[in-house]
Design a protein around this motif. Structure first.
Motif, PDB file in Angstrom:
ATOM      1  N   ASN A 133      23.106  55.189  24.551  1.00  0.00           N
ATOM      2  CA  ASN A 133      23.808  56.047  25.508  1.00  0.00           C
ATOM      3  C   ASN A 133      25.276  56.207  25.147  1.00  0.00           C
ATOM      4  O   ASN A 133      25.828  57.314  25.184  1.00  0.00           O
ATOM      5  CB  ASN A 133      23.711  55.459  26.929  1.00  0.00           C
ATOM      6  CG  ASN A 133      22.309  55.467  27.500  1.00  0.00           C
ATOM      7  OD1 ASN A 133      22.021  54.757  28.446  1.00  0.00           O
ATOM      8  ND2 ASN A 133      21.419  56.259  26.925  1.00  0.00           N
ATOM      9  N   THR A 173      27.907  63.099  19.458  1.00  0.00           N
ATOM     10  CA  THR A 173      27.776  64.505  19.860  1.00  0.00           C
ATOM     11  C   THR A 173      29.078  65.255  19.670  1.00  0.00           C
ATOM     12  O   THR A 173      29.095  66.373  19.148  1.00  0.00           O
ATOM     13  CB  THR A 173      27.323  64.590  21.334  1.00  0.00           C
ATOM     14  OG1 THR A 173      26.084  63.902  21.482  1.00  0.00           O
ATOM     15  CG2 THR A 173      27.149  66.033  21.766  1.00  0.00           C
ATOM     16  N   ALA A 212      20.634  64.799  29.048  1.00  0.00           N
ATOM     17  CA  ALA A 212      20.664  63.476  29.670  1.00  0.00           C
ATOM     18  C   ALA A 212      20.327  63.573  31.146  1.00  0.00           C
ATOM     19  O   ALA A 212      19.570  62.752  31.682  1.00  0.00           O
ATOM     20  CB  ALA A 212      22.046  62.842  29.479  1.00  0.00           C
ATOM     21  N   TRP A 228      19.409  62.620  23.603  1.00  0.00           N
ATOM     22  CA  TRP A 228      19.978  62.435  24.940  1.00  0.00           C
ATOM     23  C   TRP A 228      18.866  62.306  25.986  1.00  0.00           C
ATOM     24  O   TRP A 228      18.927  61.439  26.864  1.00  0.00           O
ATOM     25  CB  TRP A 228      20.883  63.612  25.295  1.00  0.00           C
ATOM     26  CG  TRP A 228      22.266  63.559  24.734  1.00  0.00           C
ATOM     27  CD1 TRP A 228      22.701  64.106  23.575  1.00  0.00           C
ATOM     28  CD2 TRP A 228      23.415  62.920  25.318  1.00  0.00           C
ATOM     29  NE1 TRP A 228      24.044  63.870  23.384  1.00  0.00           N
ATOM     30  CE2 TRP A 228      24.507  63.146  24.436  1.00  0.00           C
ATOM     31  CE3 TRP A 228      23.631  62.208  26.482  1.00  0.00           C
ATOM     32  CZ2 TRP A 228      25.792  62.677  24.701  1.00  0.00           C
ATOM     33  CZ3 TRP A 228      24.918  61.733  26.752  1.00  0.00           C
ATOM     34  CH2 TRP A 228      25.962  61.972  25.869  1.00  0.00           C
ATOM     35  N   SER A 258      29.039  68.802  23.956  1.00  0.00           N
ATOM     36  CA  SER A 258      28.904  67.561  24.721  1.00  0.00           C
ATOM     37  C   SER A 258      28.177  67.816  26.035  1.00  0.00           C
ATOM     38  O   SER A 258      27.382  66.991  26.492  1.00  0.00           O
ATOM     39  CB  SER A 258      30.290  66.960  24.988  1.00  0.00           C
ATOM     40  OG  SER A 258      30.924  66.595  23.777  1.00  0.00           O
ATOM     41  N   TYR A 314      18.228  58.667  28.106  1.00  0.00           N
ATOM     42  CA  TYR A 314      18.524  58.632  29.539  1.00  0.00           C
ATOM     43  C   TYR A 314      17.265  58.642  30.397  1.00  0.00           C
ATOM     44  O   TYR A 314      17.271  58.121  31.520  1.00  0.00           O
ATOM     45  CB  TYR A 314      19.468  59.780  29.907  1.00  0.00           C
ATOM     46  CG  TYR A 314      20.912  59.422  29.642  1.00  0.00           C
ATOM     47  CD1 TYR A 314      21.722  58.927  30.647  1.00  0.00           C
ATOM     48  CD2 TYR A 314      21.451  59.525  28.363  1.00  0.00           C
ATOM     49  CE1 TYR A 314      23.032  58.569  30.402  1.00  0.00           C
ATOM     50  CE2 TYR A 314      22.760  59.165  28.106  1.00  0.00           C
ATOM     51  CZ  TYR A 314      23.551  58.687  29.128  1.00  0.00           C
ATOM     52  OH  TYR A 314      24.852  58.312  28.884  1.00  0.00           O
ATOM     53  N   GLY A 356      24.422  68.109  25.382  1.00  0.00           N
ATOM     54  CA  GLY A 356      23.807  66.793  25.345  1.00  0.00           C
ATOM     55  C   GLY A 356      23.732  66.177  26.726  1.00  0.00           C
ATOM     56  O   GLY A 356      22.699  65.620  27.118  1.00  0.00           O
ATOM     57  N   LEU A 416      25.958  58.100  21.648  1.00  0.00           N
ATOM     58  CA  LEU A 416      25.725  59.547  21.690  1.00  0.00           C
ATOM     59  C   LEU A 416      26.973  60.322  22.093  1.00  0.00           C
ATOM     60  O   LEU A 416      27.141  61.482  21.698  1.00  0.00           O
ATOM     61  CB  LEU A 416      24.575  59.866  22.649  1.00  0.00           C
ATOM     62  CG  LEU A 416      23.180  59.618  22.072  1.00  0.00           C
ATOM     63  CD1 LEU A 416      22.115  59.811  23.158  1.00  0.00           C
ATOM     64  CD2 LEU A 416      22.898  60.542  20.896  1.00  0.00           C
ATOM     65  N   TYR A 417      27.865  59.714  22.861  1.00  0.00           N
ATOM     66  CA  TYR A 417      29.078  60.428  23.264  1.00  0.00           C
ATOM     67  C   TYR A 417      29.993  60.685  22.068  1.00  0.00           C
ATOM     68  O   TYR A 417      30.523  61.782  21.903  1.00  0.00           O
ATOM     69  CB  TYR A 417      29.817  59.648  24.354  1.00  0.00           C
ATOM     70  CG  TYR A 417      29.226  59.853  25.722  1.00  0.00           C
ATOM     71  CD1 TYR A 417      29.396  61.054  26.401  1.00  0.00           C
ATOM     72  CD2 TYR A 417      28.468  58.862  26.339  1.00  0.00           C
ATOM     73  CE1 TYR A 417      28.842  61.253  27.657  1.00  0.00           C
ATOM     74  CE2 TYR A 417      27.905  59.049  27.589  1.00  0.00           C
ATOM     75  CZ  TYR A 417      28.098  60.251  28.245  1.00  0.00           C
ATOM     76  OH  TYR A 417      27.535  60.456  29.481  1.00  0.00           O
TER      77      TYR A 417
END
Length: 460
Positions: free
Chosen positions: A377, A384, A404, A277, A397, A281, A400, A380-381
Motif C-alpha cells: 500500500n 505511481t 484502491a 492498487w 495518482s 486494497y 491508482g 504504491l504511492y
C-alpha cells in the motif's frame, strides 16, 4: 550554461527546475514540508479506520443487519472513490496544496458532524462527504512530496512521509480500543475535527515548482523554487552549488488530460497500476474493516477485546511500512511489490487452510499478512507518482487511488456476502489469497523499475 542558485529571474525552461531540485541537499526544510503534509496524511489514516473500530457499537445502536452494516462501511469508500478522481483532476489544474487544504477542511468538519447526529441516514451522508476529503488528500499529498524530492533516495524520502498514514491507522486503532468502550464513539469523531488546525501550516508551504512549471507558470515556479533554495541555504549556512543543466530533462509543455493516462506507454502503466492498487486494497480493507466485527460476532469477544485484537494487525502493518521505506531504494520497486504480494497470498492461503478456527489464529496470520500488504500500500504511492509526468501526475495518482477505493468498496462487500451466506470466514481468506496472488502476477510481469531515476527521466 549556468544558473545562479537563487536567481530571481524566470527560468528559461522547465528542465531548470528539475536540475535545481536535484542538487538540493536534504535539510530541515524538506523534513518540515514532509511533516506538514504528513500530518494531514496521518489524520487521513486516523479517520479512515475510525468507523471500523466504532462499528461494533454502531451496529448495536441502530440494530443493523449484515447488509446495512456492509453499506455503512461501503458509503465511505464510495466517497473516497469520488474524492480520489476529482482531487487528482483538480490538483493538476489548480495546484497540489489547494486540494490538500480543501480535503483537510472537508474531512475535519464532517467528522465533527458525525459525532453529533443520531440519524443513521445523516451519518451515512456525512461519511460519504468525509470520504471525498479522505480520498483526495493522500494521493495529491504524495504527488507533492514526490515532486519536491530528488531522484537519489526518493523512495525512502517519500515512504518515510507515507509511513505516517499507517501510523494514523495504528493510533486510530489504539485510541478507539480505549476511547470507544469508555467514552463512546462520539468522542473519537470529535477528535477527527482537530486536523483543521493544520490548515494555516499547509497554506504557508510553497507550491510544487515542478507543477507550476508544467503549467507554464515559469515565473511562479522560479519564485517557489527560490523560496525553497533560500530555506535550504539557511539550514546549511552556505550557498548552494550551481545546478547541473546537463541533467535538466524537460517535459513537454502540453497540458495534460485524463485521456493521457491511456496513451502510448502510459496505457500499460495505468492498467498495471489499476490491478496492483485494487488487489492490495481489496485485501487490506476487506480484512481490516470486518476484523473487529468478526472477533465480536464469530468468536464472541467483547468490544474492548475485539478492538485490541485488531490493533495487533495495524501495528504489524506499521512494521511492514517501516521496512519497505528502508529497502525499496536498494531492492527496487518491482521486486518489493511482487515479493510482498506473493508472501501475503501464501500467508492468506495458509490461514484459510488452517480453517481460521480461533480468534488468536486469525490475529497471528492477519498480522503477518498486514506486514506485507501495508508495505505494498505504501510503496504504491511513491511508485505511481513516479510513473507519470508532472502534467498528469496527480491524475495518475488519483487513477491508482480510485482503484484502491474500488478495492475498499468491494473487499468489505465480499466479506459481508461470505459471512451472510456461508458463515465461513476461511472462505473469505481464500478469496483474499487469490486476489493477492493476482497482484503478484501483475507486478512481476508488467512492473517496471524506476529507482534512482529522476521523474523526468522516467517519463521521457
Amino acid at each position: 550554461m549556468t544558473l545562479e542558485a537563487t536567481s530571481t529571474k524566470p527560468v528559461v525552461h522547465r528542465g531548470h527546475i528539475s536540475a535545481r531540485i536535484e542538487r538540493l541537499p536534504r535539510t530541515r526544510w524538506q523534513v518540515k514540508a514532509r511533516v506538514v503534509v504528513g500530518a494531514v496524511t496521518f489524520f487521513d489514516g486516523f479517520e479512515q479506520l475510525m468507523l471500523a473500530y466504532s462499528l461494533p457499537v454502531l451496529v448495536q445502536k441502530w440494530s443493523l443487519d449484515a447488509l446495512q452494516t456492509t453499506w455503512l462501511i461501503t458509503v465511505g469508500g464510495l466517497g473516497m472513490l469520488v474524492g480520489a478522481l476529482s482531487g487528482g483532476f483538480t490538483a493538476d489544474r489548480a495546484g497540489r496544496l489547494k486540494v490538500v487544504t480543501g480535503a483537510l477542511i472537508i474531512f475535519s468538519v464532517t467528522s465533527l458532524g458525525m459525532a453529533f447526529t443520531d440519524s443513521l441516514e445523516v451519518f451515512m451522508v456525512l461519511r460519504f462527504i468525509e470520504g471525498i476529503g479522505l480520498g483526495a488528500a493522500v494521493p495529491v499529498g504524495a504527488s507533492y512530496v514526490n515532486e519536491i524530492a530528488k531522484a537519489k533516495g526518493r523512495g525512502r524520502f517519500v515512504l518515510l512521509y507515507e509511513t505516517v498514514f499507517p501510523v494514523g491507522l495504528v493510533i486510530s486503532a489504539v485510541a478507539s480500543s480505549w476511547i470507544v468502550p469508555r467514552f463512546g464513539y462520539e468522542v473519537l469523531f470529535v477528535i477527527g475535527f482537530l486536523p483543521i488546525l493544520l490548515t494555516p501550516l499547509v497554506m504557508r508551504l510553497p507550491e510544487s515548482p515542478r507543477w507550476l512549471a508544467s503549467r507554464g507558470r515559469l515565473e511562479d515556479a522560479d519564485r517557489s523554487m527560490a523560496r525553497i533554495e533560500s530555506a535550504v541555504e539557511k539550514d546549511t549556512g552556505k550557498p548552494l552549488p550551481q545546478p547541473d543543466l546537463s541533467v535538466a530533462t524537460e517535459e513537454t509543455n502540453e497540458r495534460g488530460s485524463f485521456l493521457d493516462l491511456f496513451r502510448k506507454k502510459y496505457l500499460r502503466r495505468s492498467l498495471m497500476l489499476a490491478g496492483l492498487w485494487f488487489s492490495a486494497y481489496f485485501v487490506n480493507y476487506g480484512i481490516a474493516s470486518w476484523l473487529p466485527t468478526i472477533y465480536s460476532k464469530t468468536f464472541n469477544a467483547d468490544v474492548q477485546t475485539a478492538l485490541q485484537y485488531s490493533v495487533a494487525t495495524s501495528c504489524a502493518g506499521l512494521v511492514g511500512c517501516l521496512v519497505i521505506a528502508f529497502v525499496i531504494d536498494g531492492l527496487g520497486r518491482k521486486l518489493c511489490l511482487s515479493g510482498a504480494m506473493l508472501t501475503a497470498s501464501i500467508l492468506l492461503f495458509t490461514l484459510s487452510g488452517l480453517g481460521a478456527t480461533s480468534a488468536i489464529q486469525v490475529v497471528i496470520w492477519t498480522a503477518c499478512t498486514a506486514v506485507f500488504i501495508f508495505a505494498v500500500n505504501m510503496a504504491l504511492y511513491v511508485y505511481t507518482a513516479e510513473l507519470y509526468p508532472t502534467k498528469i501526475r496527480a491524475m495518475g495518482s488519483a487513477w491508482g487511488g480510485a482503484w484502491a477505493r474500488l478495492g475498499i468498496i468491494l473487499g468489505p462487500i465480499i466479506v459481508g456476502q461470505v459471512l451472510a451466506t456461508t458463515g465461513q470466514i476461511s472462505t473469505a481468506f481464500t478469496v483474499f489469497g487469490c486476489v493477492a496472488f493476482v497482484g503478484f502476477l501483475i507486478a512481476a510481469i508488467f512492473g517496471i523499475e524506476t529507482k534512482e531515476k529522476t521523474l523526468e527521466e522516467i517519463n521521457k
